[in-house]
Design a protein around this motif. Structure first.
Motif, short mmCIF file in Angstrom:
data_model
loop_
_atom_site.label_atom_id
_atom_site.label_comp_id
_atom_site.label_asym_id
_atom_site.label_seq_id
_atom_site.Cartn_x
_atom_site.Cartn_y
_atom_site.Cartn_z
N CYS A 93 0.93 -1.19 0.00
CA CYS A 93 -0.06 -0.11 -0.14
C CYS A 93 1.00 1.36 0.07
CB CYS A 93 -1.09 -0.19 1.18
SG CYS A 93 -2.30 -1.23 1.16
N LEU A 94 1.97 1.13 0.58
CA LEU A 94 2.83 2.39 1.05
C LEU A 94 3.65 2.57 -0.68
CD1 LEU A 94 4.32 4.53 2.42
CD2 LEU A 94 6.08 3.03 3.07
N TYR A 95 3.95 1.67 -1.25
CA TYR A 95 4.45 1.79 -2.53
C TYR A 95 3.53 2.35 -3.66
CZ TYR A 95 8.83 -0.55 -0.97
OH TYR A 95 9.92 -0.94 -0.44
N ILE A 137 1.97 14.43 -9.33
CA ILE A 137 2.91 15.44 -9.47
C ILE A 137 3.33 15.59 -10.92
CG2 ILE A 137 5.29 16.12 -8.78
CD1 ILE A 137 4.89 14.79 -6.31
N LEU A 138 3.51 14.51 -11.84
CA LEU A 138 3.92 14.64 -12.92
C LEU A 138 2.66 15.14 -13.72
CD1 LEU A 138 5.94 11.16 -13.59
CD2 LEU A 138 6.68 13.52 -13.28
N LEU A 197 3.47 5.67 -5.49
CA LEU A 197 3.68 5.88 -7.12
C LEU A 197 2.49 6.59 -7.56
CD1 LEU A 197 4.45 4.62 -9.70
CD2 LEU A 197 3.00 2.98 -9.47
N LEU A 198 1.34 6.62 -6.77
CA LEU A 198 0.21 7.68 -7.27
C LEU A 198 0.84 8.89 -7.20
CD1 LEU A 198 -2.82 7.98 -8.11
CD2 LEU A 198 -3.51 7.72 -5.63
N LEU A 199 1.35 9.33 -6.01
CA LEU A 199 1.61 10.63 -5.64
C LEU A 199 2.68 11.17 -6.84
CD1 LEU A 199 1.51 13.17 -3.98
CD2 LEU A 199 3.62 12.02 -2.50
#
Length: 289
Positions: free
Chosen positions: A33-35, A45-46, A39-41
């Motif tokens: 979940c942390l990964y 950002i991109l 990745l979603l963040l």
């Protein structure tokens, strides 16, 4: 001191059990979940960075301004055609040197001058049917500051040297008019007319009617009165004709002459009487009745 000795004694006691191992970190589904959130963040950002770059590119943001809007030391400089959907507040609006400034609207253009209490003092409305101006006074001046036209509640002033009326029906004044000179254009007729009422010309020092290159005609339906209260009425001309004066009776036996004398009745009426060796006005007094 006893407490410190006890703590040290416990620490020196040999452990009968084996060494304990503690795992440090995140394992299992928590790690996944942390990964996933990291990745979603990064994706967000991109995407945000890409959208920001795209907006800057589309809006043409530069160091000097945005699009046709430039920021200068004197203020904002707007180039090209602009459309304002909301009220625009500015101290001064001017075009580029050598170019005209246009205001376009589908309905009307309204210019309001407000005071400190946001109350309208002067208003100019240009609409599809008329141009309306509201204010205490309206003035039109030349570049040098000479007054050409002024209007307020009390009077309307025309400061030009000449006022020309080009209408086919002339000018209608429902009340009096005060002017030092009424003159027609060269080779044009001047006509003063009152169709249903009287026409009065007054001046404290005299009224002069002059026709330098033509005739002057005064026509009325009933009576034409020339009255001088304190002075005289002078007719100065090489020929003075009164063709429609009534004739007094004459003696048919005598020779009919073509010479007459002008007689004046007591009521001021004029008539012609056949001239004789003496005055014949007393004989024809019946005309005065």
């Amino acid at each position: 001191m006893p407490q410190e000795q006890y703590t040290h004694h416990r620490s020196t006691m040999p452990s009968s059990e084996g060494p304990q191992v503690y795992k440090v970190g995140i394992y299992g589904w928590r790690k996944r979940c942390l990964y996933f959130f990291v990745l979603l963040l990064m994706i967000l950002i991109l995407v945000n960075l890409a959208m920001t770059i795209w907006i800057l590119k589309v809006m043409n943001f530069t160091i000097d301004g945005m699009g046709n809007l430039r920021i200068t030391e004197e203020g904002l400089k707007l180039e090209g055609v602009s459309e304002f959907l909301q009220p625009l507040y500015a101290k001064e609006i001017q075009s580029r040197p050598g170019n005209a400034l246009y205001f376009k609207s589908a309905r009307n253009v309204t210019v309001n001058i407000l005071n400190d209490q946001t109350k309208v003092l002067t208003q100019l409305i240009t609409g599809p049917k008329a141009i309306e101006a509201y204010g205490k006074k309206f003035e039109v001046k030349t570049v040098s500051g000479k007054l050409l036209f002024s209007a307020d509640n009390n009077e309307v002033v025309v400061g030009a040297e000449r006022l020309r009326v080009l209408g086919a029906e002339g000018t209608v004044f429902p009340k009096s008019i005060e002017t030092p000179n009424v003159r027609a254009d060269p080779f044009k007729e001047l006509r003063l007319e009152s169709p249903t009422r009287s026409l009065v010309m007054e001046a404290p020092k005299g009224v002069e009617i002059n026709a330098e290159a033509g005739n002057m005609e005064a026509t009325c339906r009933t009576e034409l009165r020339l009255e001088s209260k304190d002075g005289e009425i002078k007719l100065d001309a090489a020929k003075i004709k009164l063709p429609r004066l009534p004739h007094g009776s004459y003696t048919p036996t005598g020779t009919r002459q073509k010479v007459f004398e002008i007689c004046v009745c007591a009521n001021g009426r004029l008539f012609l009487s056949q001239a004789g060796t003496g005055s014949t006005c007393q004989i024809n007094t019946s005309v005065c009745l």
